[in-house]
Design an enzyme around this catalytic site. Structure first.
Site, PDB file in Angstrom:
ATOM      1  N   LYS A  70      38.150  37.522  50.608  1.00 46.37           N
ATOM      2  CA  LYS A  70      36.682  37.918  49.999  1.00 46.37           C
ATOM      3  C   LYS A  70      35.501  37.699  50.519  1.00 46.37           C
ATOM      4  O   LYS A  70      34.552  38.232  50.406  1.00 46.37           O
ATOM      5  CB  LYS A  70      36.656  37.367  48.586  1.00 46.37           C
ATOM      6  N   ASP A  74      33.186  41.397  40.098  1.00 45.87           N
ATOM      7  CA  ASP A  74      33.731  40.221  39.276  1.00 45.87           C
ATOM      8  C   ASP A  74      32.827  40.024  38.275  1.00 45.87           C
ATOM      9  O   ASP A  74      32.939  39.692  36.963  1.00 45.87           O
ATOM     10  CB  ASP A  74      34.123  39.138  40.082  1.00 45.87           C
ATOM     11  N   ALA A 120      36.932  32.523  33.125  1.00 44.18           N
ATOM     12  CA  ALA A 120      37.151  33.329  34.109  1.00 44.18           C
ATOM     13  C   ALA A 120      38.710  33.200  34.463  1.00 44.18           C
ATOM     14  O   ALA A 120      39.451  34.048  35.121  1.00 44.18           O
ATOM     15  CB  ALA A 120      36.517  33.275  35.317  1.00 44.18           C
ATOM     16  N   TYR A 164      42.629  33.169  34.396  1.00 43.10           N
ATOM     17  CA  TYR A 164      43.609  33.828  33.444  1.00 43.10           C
ATOM     18  C   TYR A 164      44.949  33.526  34.020  1.00 43.10           C
ATOM     19  O   TYR A 164      45.302  33.184  35.265  1.00 43.10           O
ATOM     20  CB  TYR A 164      43.272  35.458  33.741  1.00 43.10           C
TER      21      TYR A 164
HETATM   22  P1  NDP Z   1      35.976  28.750  44.071  1.00 45.84           P
HETATM   23  O1  NDP Z   1      36.959  28.045  44.927  1.00 45.84           O
HETATM   24  O2  NDP Z   1      34.894  29.649  44.938  1.00 45.84           O
HETATM   25  O3  NDP Z   1      35.268  27.805  43.240  1.00 45.84           O
HETATM   26  C1  NDP Z   1      35.850  26.890  42.319  1.00 45.84           C
HETATM   27  C2  NDP Z   1      35.247  26.043  41.399  1.00 45.84           C
HETATM   28  O4  NDP Z   1      35.939  25.279  40.551  1.00 45.84           O
HETATM   29  C3  NDP Z   1      34.018  25.292  42.293  1.00 45.84           C
HETATM   30  O5  NDP Z   1      32.960  25.327  41.234  1.00 45.84           O
HETATM   31  C4  NDP Z   1      34.515  23.725  42.044  1.00 45.84           C
HETATM   32  O6  NDP Z   1      33.974  22.713  42.041  1.00 45.84           O
HETATM   33  C5  NDP Z   1      35.288  23.939  40.599  1.00 45.84           C
HETATM   34  N1  NDP Z   1      36.632  23.140  40.760  1.00 45.84           N
HETATM   35  C6  NDP Z   1      37.739  23.087  41.463  1.00 45.84           C
HETATM   36  N2  NDP Z   1      38.380  22.029  40.990  1.00 45.84           N
HETATM   37  C7  NDP Z   1      37.924  21.320  39.984  1.00 45.84           C
HETATM   38  C8  NDP Z   1      38.163  20.075  39.305  1.00 45.84           C
HETATM   39  N3  NDP Z   1      39.283  19.629  39.421  1.00 45.84           N
HETATM   40  N4  NDP Z   1      37.245  19.670  38.333  1.00 45.84           N
HETATM   41  C9  NDP Z   1      36.058  20.181  38.367  1.00 45.84           C
HETATM   42  N5  NDP Z   1      35.568  21.429  39.009  1.00 45.84           N
HETATM   43  C10 NDP Z   1      36.537  21.854  39.953  1.00 45.84           C
HETATM   44  O7  NDP Z   1      36.841  29.718  43.150  1.00 45.84           O
HETATM   45  P2  NDP Z   1      36.604  30.853  42.247  1.00 45.84           P
HETATM   46  O8  NDP Z   1      34.985  30.868  41.857  1.00 45.84           O
HETATM   47  O9  NDP Z   1      36.745  32.379  43.306  1.00 45.84           O
HETATM   48  O10 NDP Z   1      37.587  31.086  41.121  1.00 45.84           O
HETATM   49  C11 NDP Z   1      37.303  30.360  40.181  1.00 45.84           C
HETATM   50  C12 NDP Z   1      38.397  30.768  39.076  1.00 45.84           C
HETATM   51  O11 NDP Z   1      37.975  32.042  38.494  1.00 45.84           O
HETATM   52  C13 NDP Z   1      40.008  30.760  39.686  1.00 45.84           C
HETATM   53  O12 NDP Z   1      40.649  30.280  38.612  1.00 45.84           O
HETATM   54  C14 NDP Z   1      39.966  32.164  39.763  1.00 45.84           C
HETATM   55  O13 NDP Z   1      41.455  32.597  39.693  1.00 45.84           O
HETATM   56  C15 NDP Z   1      39.221  32.977  38.676  1.00 45.84           C
HETATM   57  N6  NDP Z   1      38.776  34.177  38.924  1.00 45.84           N
HETATM   58  C16 NDP Z   1      39.033  35.008  37.896  1.00 45.84           C
HETATM   59  C17 NDP Z   1      38.615  36.525  38.054  1.00 45.84           C
HETATM   60  C18 NDP Z   1      38.983  37.431  36.985  1.00 45.84           C
HETATM   61  O14 NDP Z   1      39.043  38.572  37.358  1.00 45.84           O
HETATM   62  N7  NDP Z   1      39.311  36.948  35.764  1.00 45.84           N
HETATM   63  C19 NDP Z   1      38.024  36.903  39.290  1.00 45.84           C
HETATM   64  C20 NDP Z   1      37.733  35.720  40.271  1.00 45.84           C
HETATM   65  C21 NDP Z   1      38.004  34.594  39.987  1.00 45.84           C
HETATM   66  P3  NDP Z   1      33.252  22.189  43.329  1.00 45.84           P
HETATM   67  O15 NDP Z   1      32.213  23.186  43.991  1.00 45.84           O
HETATM   68  O16 NDP Z   1      32.809  20.809  43.079  1.00 45.84           O
HETATM   69  O17 NDP Z   1      34.474  22.132  44.358  1.00 45.84           O
END
Ligand code: NDP
Length: 284
Positions: A70, A106, A227, A229
């Site tokens: 992406k 998204d 978000a 799923y």
């Molecule tokens: P990114 O990797 O870009 O971001 C992940 C986020 O999660 C960051 O803010 C990160 O914080 C946080 N995070 C990860 N682990 C932890 C933890 N243990 N405790 C607290 N915060 C945490 O991922 P995306 O934004 O692309 O995706 C996030 C979720 O959204 C995923 O589950 C993905 O599958 C889902 N999604 C769903 C879509 C849909 O159509 N329903 C579309 C796109 C995504 P930090 O910055 O501190 O690392």
């Protein structure tokens, strides 16, 4: 039926074999009698430029991107929309001749899921958990739709601050604030809408992304959206919010509507949402 005239669409990612997108899009094409086919394409990250050149050469009308492509796709495109600029991620490419246009649906997918649930985002205060790709796309869409205030809570507060700065640069007019995730319980924010975009909730053993006490403090009219799923299942966050009688939106609705918006970009017609929805597993 696939014919000599069938127009090609698809998904590039790795892995892609569990993706719901092919059945979702193909069901709508079949129902509407549209001569398109959507295929899943497993693309090695090192081969993304070759795969994109191949899609253009083969006459694809467009394609979706999922992990891990992406972000890397952006360097290969001629132009990108505002949501893609803010999020640094593209999930939909439209091919017009040799021109490649990148979009991120998204965020607008989540905004549409809010609308579907009866949650109006106009003038509302949103607590957004996470500051990654999904959070960026969603906050851009909310800002475009007139959300009054967006409070971004993230584990790494510098990432939340960077997102807030980008959103302000794009000037949608919402008040944007960045906070550390663990300040949520002690924050004085009372949001109308809480949206989880952290990865927490993907695994059974994941803790809730918010303290349970904070959930209990939300007003009765609040909506809780996730978000994340889990095909056919709801996250612990949504189960907890359901238990409190709050309105909930599951990540599968966002998935559905990001697909609906992508399909509309490719075919220029209103997609058959019911046919697409019918392919998604029932959420429990
Ligand atoms: P990114 O990797 O870009 O971001 C992940 C986020 O999660 C960051 O803010 C990160 O914080 C946080 N995070 C990860 N682990 C932890 C933890 N243990 N405790 C607290 N915060 C945490 O991922 P995306 O934004 O692309 O995706 C996030 C979720 O959204 C995923 O589950 C993905 O599958 C889902 N999604 C769903 C879509 C849909 O159509 N329903 C579309 C796109 C995504 P930090 O910055 O501190 O690392």
């Amino acid at each position: 039926m696939i014919t000599g005239k069938t127009k090609l669409l698809g998904l590039m990612g790795r892995p892609v074999e569990h993706s719901l997108s092919p059945v979702m899009h193909n069901a709508a094409f079949a129902k509407e009698g549209l001569d398109y086919v959507y295929v899943a394409m497993d693309v090695d990250p090192n081969e993304l430029p070759a795969a994109v050149r191949g899609a253009v050469a083969l006459g694809f009308r467009g394609f979706n991107l999922t992990m891990p492509h992406k972000e890397k796709i952006i360097a290969l495109l001629d132009e990108v929309d505002g949501a893609a600029k803010v999020s640094g991620a593209v999930n939909t490419v439209v091919i017009e001749g040799s021109k490649l246009r990148g979009h991120n649906t998204d965020g607008s997918g989540m905004a549409e899921a809010c609308r579907e649930s009866g949650t109006d985002v106009l003038g509302k205060t949103v607590a957004l958990l996470g500051a990654g790709g999904a959070a960026s796309a969603i906050s851009f869409a909310l800002q475009s739709e007139g959300t009054k205030e967006i409070r971004i809570f993230n584990r790494s507060v510098d990432r939340a601050e960077a997102l807030a700065a980008k959103l302000e640069e794009f000037g949608g007019g919402a008040n944007i604030h960045a906070h550390p995730l663990d300040s949520l319980g002690s924050s004085d924010t009372i949001p109308d809408i809480l949206i989880n975009t952290t990865s927490l909730g993907m695994k059974d053993e994941d803790p809730l992304p918010v303290p349970e006490e904070y959930l209990k403090s939300l007003p009765d009219h609040a909506t809780v959206a996730d978000a994340v799923y889990r095909p056919g299942g709801r996250t612990r966050l949504l189960h907890a919010a359901d238990g409190l009688g709050l309105r909930t939106i599951d990540g599968q609705r966002m998935l559905l509507y990001q697909g609906v918006h992508a399909q509309k970009l490719w075919i220029g017609l209103e997609p058959n949402v019911k046919a697409m929805d019918g392919q998604l597993p029932q959420s429990r």
